[in-house]
Design a protein around this motif. Structure first.
Motif, PDB file in Angstrom:
ATOM      1  N   ALA A   3       0.856  -1.182   0.000  1.00  0.00           N
ATOM      2  CA  ALA A   3       0.000   0.000   0.000  1.00  0.00           C
ATOM      3  C   ALA A   3       0.890   1.229   0.000  1.00  0.00           C
ATOM      4  O   ALA A   3       2.070   1.162   0.347  1.00  0.00           O
ATOM      5  N   SER A   4       0.290   2.328  -0.396  1.00  0.00           N
ATOM      6  CA  SER A   4       0.981   3.611  -0.406  1.00  0.00           C
ATOM      7  C   SER A   4       0.077   4.658   0.221  1.00  0.00           C
ATOM      8  O   SER A   4      -1.139   4.507   0.232  1.00  0.00           O
ATOM      9  N   ILE A   5       0.702   5.709   0.699  1.00  0.00           N
ATOM     10  CA  ILE A   5      -0.043   6.881   1.147  1.00  0.00           C
ATOM     11  C   ILE A   5       0.231   7.982   0.131  1.00  0.00           C
ATOM     12  O   ILE A   5       1.386   8.331  -0.130  1.00  0.00           O
ATOM     13  N   TRP A   6      -0.838   8.485  -0.459  1.00  0.00           N
ATOM     14  CA  TRP A   6      -0.772   9.564  -1.441  1.00  0.00           C
ATOM     15  C   TRP A   6      -1.256  10.839  -0.762  1.00  0.00           C
ATOM     16  O   TRP A   6      -2.284  10.832  -0.088  1.00  0.00           O
ATOM     17  N   VAL A   7      -0.526  11.932  -0.964  1.00  0.00           N
ATOM     18  CA  VAL A   7      -0.876  13.189  -0.324  1.00  0.00           C
ATOM     19  C   VAL A   7      -1.123  14.246  -1.392  1.00  0.00           C
ATOM     20  O   VAL A   7      -0.261  14.485  -2.243  1.00  0.00           O
ATOM     21  N   ASP A   8      -2.304  14.845  -1.339  1.00  0.00           N
ATOM     22  CA  ASP A   8      -2.628  16.008  -2.157  1.00  0.00           C
ATOM     23  C   ASP A   8      -1.906  17.163  -1.477  1.00  0.00           C
ATOM     24  O   ASP A   8      -2.445  17.842  -0.612  1.00  0.00           O
ATOM     25  N   ALA A   9      -0.632  17.361  -1.852  1.00  0.00           N
ATOM     26  CA  ALA A   9       0.282  18.144  -1.033  1.00  0.00           C
ATOM     27  C   ALA A   9       0.205  19.649  -1.236  1.00  0.00           C
ATOM     28  O   ALA A   9       0.729  20.394  -0.405  1.00  0.00           O
ATOM     29  N   ASP A  10      -0.413  20.131  -2.303  1.00  0.00           N
ATOM     30  CA  ASP A  10      -0.466  21.576  -2.522  1.00  0.00           C
ATOM     31  C   ASP A  10      -1.112  22.311  -1.351  1.00  0.00           C
ATOM     32  O   ASP A  10      -0.679  23.397  -0.989  1.00  0.00           O
ATOM     33  N   THR A  75      -6.359  14.135   1.656  1.00  0.00           N
ATOM     34  CA  THR A  75      -6.829  15.270   0.872  1.00  0.00           C
ATOM     35  C   THR A  75      -8.008  15.949   1.541  1.00  0.00           C
ATOM     36  O   THR A  75      -8.803  15.297   2.220  1.00  0.00           O
ATOM     37  N   ALA A  76      -8.115  17.250   1.316  1.00  0.00           N
ATOM     38  CA  ALA A  76      -9.300  18.000   1.727  1.00  0.00           C
ATOM     39  C   ALA A  76     -10.240  18.178   0.542  1.00  0.00           C
ATOM     40  O   ALA A  76     -11.325  18.739   0.689  1.00  0.00           O
ATOM     41  N   ASP A  77      -9.845  17.684  -0.626  1.00  0.00           N
ATOM     42  CA  ASP A  77     -10.622  17.819  -1.856  1.00  0.00           C
ATOM     43  C   ASP A  77     -11.692  16.724  -1.899  1.00  0.00           C
ATOM     44  O   ASP A  77     -11.376  15.540  -2.058  1.00  0.00           O
ATOM     45  N   ILE A  78     -12.936  17.114  -1.751  1.00  0.00           N
ATOM     46  CA  ILE A  78     -14.044  16.156  -1.649  1.00  0.00           C
ATOM     47  C   ILE A  78     -14.202  15.313  -2.929  1.00  0.00           C
ATOM     48  O   ILE A  78     -14.306  14.088  -2.842  1.00  0.00           O
ATOM     49  N   PRO A  79     -14.217  15.922  -4.125  1.00  0.00           N
ATOM     50  CA  PRO A  79     -14.332  15.092  -5.333  1.00  0.00           C
ATOM     51  C   PRO A  79     -13.170  14.104  -5.487  1.00  0.00           C
ATOM     52  O   PRO A  79     -13.379  12.962  -5.896  1.00  0.00           O
TER      53      PRO A  79
END
Length: 155
Positions: A3-10, A75-79
């Motif tokens: 598994a990996s952890i992906w971060v919406d880092a912006d 992520t804080a991005d709901i979509p």
């Protein structure tokens, strides 16, 4: 279990990135920060930054394309959260909310409502500053995910 952890880092707060760095260093899980700017990462073989071109949803689309079932997406991005959950990944808000099938539908509806309000000229403001309670909630959900990941690797 890989598994990996992906971060919406912006838009991910530095304090949350620091929690993730320590967790990845401690457990060895692959941590990938995706952003359209350079993100500094500690020197560690399982932590990396992936810079994508500038543009609307470019980083989000990259995460959706690469995330797999069993991964965790921060992520804080709901979509974006909804899309990766459809692929079988888990999604965790940097404020500590673990998205569920029910909560993501509610959040999508609220997001659409707030977009309508903003487009009609209503100023809705942003979220309050990240507090100790939110940091602790995030760390707790991350630890639960990592415990399942570690157990899956052993069994």
């Amino acid at each position: 279990m890989t598994a990996s952890i992906w971060v919406d880092a912006d838009a991910c707060p530095k304090v949350v990135r620091d929690i993730l760095f320590r967790a990845a260093q401690r457990t060895g899980i692959e941590l990938i920060l995706v952003a359209n700017q350079s993100i500094a990462t500690p020197p560690n073989v399982n932590i990396r930054s992936l810079q994508v071109p500038q543009g609307f949803d470019i980083a989000d689309n990259e995460i959706v394309q690469r995330a797999q079932a069993g991964d965790l997406v921060v992520t804080a991005d709901i979509p974006l959260a909804a899309e990766v959950m459809e692929k079988g990944a888990e999604a965790l808000n940097p404020r500590g909310e673990l998205y569920t099938a029910n909560s993501i539908r509610q959040r999508l509806n609220m997001r659409d409502f707030m977009d309508t309000m903003r487009s009609s000229g209503v100023h809705t403001g942003g979220p309050p500053p990240l507090g100790q309670k939110e940091k602790q909630l995030f760390a707790n959900h991350l630890d639960q995910y990592l415990s399942r990941w570690i157990a899956g690797r052993k069994g």
